[in-house]
Design an enzyme around this catalytic site. Structure first.
Site, PDB file in Angstrom:
ATOM      1  CE  LYS A  22      -1.718  -6.719   4.895  1.00 57.41           C
ATOM      2  NZ  LYS A  22      -2.218  -5.877   5.995  1.00 57.41           N
ATOM      3  NE  ARG A  97      -2.175  -3.444  14.796  1.00 58.56           N
ATOM      4  CZ  ARG A  97      -1.887  -3.218  16.065  1.00 58.56           C
ATOM      5  NH1 ARG A  97      -0.795  -3.729  16.578  1.00 58.56           N
ATOM      6  NH2 ARG A  97      -2.691  -2.499  16.819  1.00 58.56           N
ATOM      7  CG  ASP A 121       3.222  -2.330   7.929  1.00 61.66           C
ATOM      8  OD1 ASP A 121       4.090  -3.083   7.480  1.00 61.66           O
ATOM      9  OD2 ASP A 121       2.178  -2.037   7.326  1.00 61.66           O
ATOM     10  CG  ASP A 319      -3.488   1.424   4.929  1.00 59.00           C
ATOM     11  OD1 ASP A 319      -2.747   1.787   5.861  1.00 59.00           O
ATOM     12  OD2 ASP A 319      -4.216   0.418   4.985  1.00 59.00           O
ATOM     13  CG  MET A 341      -5.047   7.946  11.635  1.00 58.27           C
ATOM     14  SD  MET A 341      -6.119   6.754  10.817  1.00 58.27           S
ATOM     15  CE  MET A 341      -6.344   5.533  12.108  1.00 58.27           C
TER      16      MET A 341
END
Length: 434
Positions: A22, A97, A121, A319, A341
């Site tokens: 992605k 985004r 998100d 992630d 982060m």
């Protein structure tokens, strides 16, 4: 709104192939704006965020042709820059985004670019300063309309320069590279992100005629060229999906083979799972995960509790921390999950606690997980997906839990995972979409 209904506690088996990445797809699709010539991209994931970006490029004037299930042709010969000032553009672009990366190529090719505040998100503050400071160093003028939250950058000519990024932002690095490839002279970017996504973007740009050295490091040197041509590019398998499937196999005690993983591009991910006690075996470019009744988290050499923390590449990608947190709930031993982060990414742990997990949320960035060693399975319940990665982590938890679970707000999961329910049913998962 759609939801997933899951009957947990069933072992899975079989083979599954990861979708295209992605995060890489969002970057390389934006790069098609740099050339008038045809660019073909293969292994494009069929997910909401990527499809929305492709549709947005079509609205801007890019001729998009579907060549197959996962392949598209892009020709960005005639771009309608006036569309970027429309309310329709603001509405569509603000919901995605990743579309912020259209700014670099538009600025490089047309001398101007506009963009609304991007969405994405809800995982905490995600500033865009790195993008715009980079554009300014290349000679662009930056304007911000606070009342409309609308950004614009303009430049008659971009000029190469030296810059030290204040953070190794992946999308920030990508956006600056996309602008610098057509700038006059040499651009040096130090503290550049070097994730495989950025490496793939740079390799694609080189195949289009760009001059980039230092690919794979945090020091990129770019010699600007006058124009770029066409190319054909293949997107890597999605490392986040690969990690999600490894975690899913461990949590459900299943024997699974993940096909075509581009193993050499996974960095520390396999070893991070091994630290959690999960067995996995490389078979060519496939990953085989055997059935395990239990898995034990390692400790550090001095016996202290293991810490799993995210870091810029080649460190562990943030992630996947949601997945590591979930699989720790059924491990033997304890672990500290440190999400450095994003300050809101661990807030989904309250859902896991409702399922019976033993987790202490130390602060917005750290959670201590005391593993249940599968002696006390999680229990099914009603869950809500807050973001893409937490959503798939909750899905993994539900697959391992006793009883039935309902996951709501699955549009978040669909943004990043292609037909996930259909693919899991082929492995034997009891999951349906309502």
């Amino acid at each position: 709104m759609h939801c997933f209904e899951i009957e947990g506690g069933h072992k899975l088996s079989g083979e599954i192939t990861p979708q295209g990445a992605k995060n890489e797809a969002l970057q390389v699709i934006c790069a098609t704006l740099l050339s008038k010539e045809e660019i073909i991209i293969n292994n494009i994931p069929d997910i909401v965020d990527v499809n929305n970006l492709i549709n947005l490029l079509g609205d801007i004037g890019v001729i998009v042709k579907r060549l197959g299930k996962a392949s598209c042709s892009f020709i960005a010969e005639n771009i309608n820059m006036d569309y970027l000032q429309s309310q329709e553009f603001r509405t569509k672009a603000s919901s995605l985004r990743g579309s912020v990366m259209i700014m670099g190529p538009l600025l490089a090719r047309f001398g101007k670019a506009y963009f609304p505040k991007p969405g994405g998100d809800k995982i905490g503050r995600r500033r865009l300063d790195t993008h715009f400071i980079g554009f300014e160093k290349l000679g662009a003028q930056f304007h911000y309309n606070p009342s409309e939250i609308f950004y614009s950058v303009e430049a008659e000519h971009l000029k190469g320069t030296y810059m030290l990024l204040d953070e190794a932002s992946v999308t920030g690095t990508a956006n600056i590279v996309l602008a610098a490839v057509l700038a006059q002279g040499k651009t040096t970017i130090y503290n550049a992100a070097c994730e495989p996504y950025v490496q793939q973007l740079c390799k694609m740009l080189v195949s289009m005629g760009a001059k980039i050295s230092g690919i794979g490091s945090n020091l990129l040197n770019i010699e600007g060229v006058e124009s770029l041509g066409g190319c054909e590019h293949r997107i890597l398998p999605d490392m986040i999906e690969i990690g999600s499937f490894i975690g899913m196999a461990a949590m459900t005690g299943s024997e699974i083979t993940i096909k075509d993983t581009a193993y050499d591009e996974l960095g520390v991910i396999p070893d991070a799972f091994r630290k959690m006690g999960i067995q996995l075996e490389r078979r060519g470019d496939d990953i085989y995960i055997p059935e395990q009744d239990e898995y034990e988290i390692e400790t550090f050499i001095d016996g202290s509790i293991m810490t799993i923390a995210d870091a810029p590449w080649p460190g562990l990608t943030p992630d996947l921390l949601s997945v590591f947190l979930v699989i720790a709930t059924q491990a033997k031993g304890s672990v500290l999950i440190h999400q450095k982060m994003f300050e809101s990414r661990l807030f989904f742990v309250d859902k896991l606690i409702d399922m019976g997990a033993r987790i202490i949320l130390c602060d917005p960035h750290r959670a201590t997980v005391i593993g249940l060693n599968k002696e006390t399975p999680l229990r099914g319940t009603t869950l809500t997906s807050p973001d893409i990665r937490a959503g798939v982590a909750l899905l993994i938890a539900a697959l391992s839990a006793n009883g039935k679970s309902t996951i709501q707000n699955i549009a978040q999961i669909d943004r990043g995972y292609q037909n996930i329910d259909e693919r899991l049913r082929k492995l034997g998962a009891k999951i349906k979409r309502n």
